[in-house]
Design an enzyme around this catalytic site. Sequence first.
Site, mmCIF file in Angstrom:
data_model
loop_
_atom_site.group_PDB
_atom_site.id
_atom_site.type_symbol
_atom_site.label_atom_id
_atom_site.label_comp_id
_atom_site.label_asym_id
_atom_site.label_seq_id
_atom_site.Cartn_x
_atom_site.Cartn_y
_atom_site.Cartn_z
ATOM 1 N N GLU A 210 -3.596 53.467 24.628
ATOM 2 C CA GLU A 210 -2.968 52.476 25.519
ATOM 3 C C GLU A 210 -1.459 52.698 25.652
ATOM 4 O O GLU A 210 -0.654 51.875 25.198
ATOM 5 C CB GLU A 210 -3.236 51.055 25.023
ATOM 6 C CG GLU A 210 -4.690 50.652 25.115
ATOM 7 C CD GLU A 210 -4.918 49.171 24.785
ATOM 8 O OE1 GLU A 210 -4.057 48.565 24.132
ATOM 9 O OE2 GLU A 210 -5.963 48.638 25.180
ATOM 10 N N GLU B 111 -12.723 50.448 25.693
ATOM 11 C CA GLU B 111 -12.692 49.283 24.804
ATOM 12 C C GLU B 111 -13.040 48.030 25.600
ATOM 13 O O GLU B 111 -12.583 47.856 26.730
ATOM 14 C CB GLU B 111 -11.281 49.032 24.250
ATOM 15 C CG GLU B 111 -10.786 50.006 23.234
ATOM 16 C CD GLU B 111 -9.386 49.610 22.753
ATOM 17 O OE1 GLU B 111 -9.021 48.423 22.777
ATOM 18 O OE2 GLU B 111 -8.647 50.530 22.375
HETATM 19 C C1 GAL Z 1 -6.338 47.063 22.393
HETATM 20 C C2 GAL Z 1 -6.043 48.185 21.423
HETATM 21 C C3 GAL Z 1 -6.976 48.179 20.218
HETATM 22 C C4 GAL Z 1 -7.093 46.793 19.680
HETATM 23 C C5 GAL Z 1 -7.576 45.882 20.779
HETATM 24 C C6 GAL Z 1 -7.777 44.467 20.326
HETATM 25 O O1 GAL Z 1 -5.230 46.734 23.159
HETATM 26 O O2 GAL Z 1 -6.136 49.433 22.044
HETATM 27 O O3 GAL Z 1 -6.462 49.065 19.252
HETATM 28 O O4 GAL Z 1 -5.856 46.381 19.222
HETATM 29 O O5 GAL Z 1 -6.620 45.851 21.812
HETATM 30 O O6 GAL Z 1 -8.195 43.649 21.393
#
Ligand code: GAL
Length: 684
Positions: free
Chosen positions: A151, A308
Amino acid sequence: MKRTLSVPGIAYGGDYNPEQWPEEVWAEDVALMREAGVNMVSVGIFSWALLEPAEGLFDFSRMDKILGLLHENGIAADLATPTAAPPAWFFRAHPEALPVDRDGRTLSYGSRQTFCPSSPAYRRAALRITDQLAQRYADHPAVAMWHVHNEYGCHNAACYCDTSAEAFRGWLRARYGNLDALNDAWGTTFWSQWYYHWDEILPPRATGAVPNPTHQLDWRRFCSDELLSLYRAERDVLSVAAPDTPATTNFMVNFSFEALDYWRWAPELDVVSNDHYLQSTDPESHIDIALCGDLMRSLAGGPWFLMEHSTGAVNWQPVNRAKGPGELRRNALAHVAHGADGIAYFQWRAAKAGAEQWHSAMLPHAGTDSQIWRDVVRLGADLKALAEVRGSTGTAEVAIVWDWDARWALELPSQPSGELRYLDLVRTWYEPLWRAGVAVDFVRPDGDLSAYRLVLAPGLYLVDDAGAANLTSYAERGGTLAVGFHSGMVDEKCHVRLGGYPGAFREALGVRSDEPFPLLPGEKVGLSGEVPQEATGTLWSERLRLAGAEAVASYTDGPLAGVPAVTRHAHGAGTAWYVATLLDPDTLAGLLGRMRAEAEVEPVRSVPAGVEVVRRRGTDADYVFLIDHAGQGAEIPVPAGATELLTGKETTGSVTLAPGEIAVVREPRGDVSAQRSDDRKDTP
Ligand code: GAL
């Protein structure tokens, strides 16, 4: 040429952080992954401190074991460069690499992504660990993809230190060549801001009054490019060692992140991937999934990868809402419907320590005797059943223009109204199309519009000449174009287009306005004309007059009673609409319905309210996704003799969706699609 991911079917998995657990746990991890049908996990994302315990000293013993274990179990690795979390030793050696915020505060290490994107020390260290990983694992049979960083810009999209200032000046020199051009672009005769020496130029640090708009806009462009150059540098190191392994980095196309111009990023990735989280306060966050999924598919030019999302609650909103019954499955399959060929979560096993100990995961704290685990296992089976959907893509005839420059510029301070939010404006127009089951793509202002029957441009405040010409000539050649208020107002230098509003689109729209009349929060104006009796406008109005267009609706009260609020103009062989206020949802839906009817845009299928319908087109078949978000259940006609993939059953003329359920129907491509492509011959 983009490199493709070799994992078959729809990839399924999540971030896997075994280093947070004793080795005894790992065997259980992989056994459960197999049980859930997980076939790919992202590893090493935040492992820098363990992989390089001291500068130049490397320890890959743990990673060797993890990759070996995954491979033995038939699970592919999306191996990350750990550069989003530099270790403490790095900052002790290079305190100058810590980021500085707008107010001049130097941030401390102790979380993640606290580095200055322009720091040479950071870049050297990041490329060194990347090179070590590349050399060691380029030929490892488990490694199916490189996950570059994590990110970009999530926590450090902008650093205001002196090193960043120097890099910003370098970027400006490349853009403008000389100071006269910069002074002209920034309009620095205003408030005595003229620059005589490059060294006088700083990042837009906290200052007494409103900073120069073009300065701020160029700063955002620079910050996006600066991070992109870090991505490219790591990717290039990986590509030299492993020329056939695809590279990705996870975007954040979602409700809250706006820092990077992903149109510039997407062509640099082999696999375009996204992280998407729900906003607890959004009662219809499934529409955000759809919108972001369509934007991702458009950025990728086809299928993309959901790197994710969450199985349940996140831990970073004021109140973190868990998902309701069946929501995990609906969310994941909605991403697939909108083009995801990979479904992954943050994270595999819920952490017991650290800042994310209250974030959901595929394997919750409670273990396998939990609803989330049962849902995760079921989803694994669903994704397996959808393997053949991979590679199929969208079929939209409507495009919404999306542009990060316009977004940044619209939200700069000192606008006629501080209430305008780009994403809200886009979503306002997207929602009625979603509800009507109409497929949507997103396009750049200067993108190829030839496949679309209807093009919408809400909130396109900034547009350059090429973008404006592309959109107006689309209408001229027979397309239907609809422009939202406060569009076409400034050029790429953020200079107002003179002669009346909405500058760049005035002529094509056949209107001319000489003054914006933004409405106060809560203020409503009535409308009459070819709109429902109860139609209203909020947020914006303007003193518009017709210059060739016809009025479709006018204000009935307020400061502009009698003035046109919605107009329609025959422009060349096409039609150009202007919508000069924020219409209430029903009126906007009706208006978009009329535009669709005129442009002959059909929904994918007509469905009851709250049921989402999306089509992915494959080589031999269409895949029609039906998702009941309303929880009412429905009976939906589909061709007889098609196959519902999640149950494997043949259809008999309809599918029955139980409340909250999903169906994915494989429909052989037949006469309908042939007919539509014939129809398209006269599309501009
Ligand atoms: C994203 C990040 C992850 C984790 C996740 C939690 O922004 O890439 O590592 O922190 O959020 O929601």
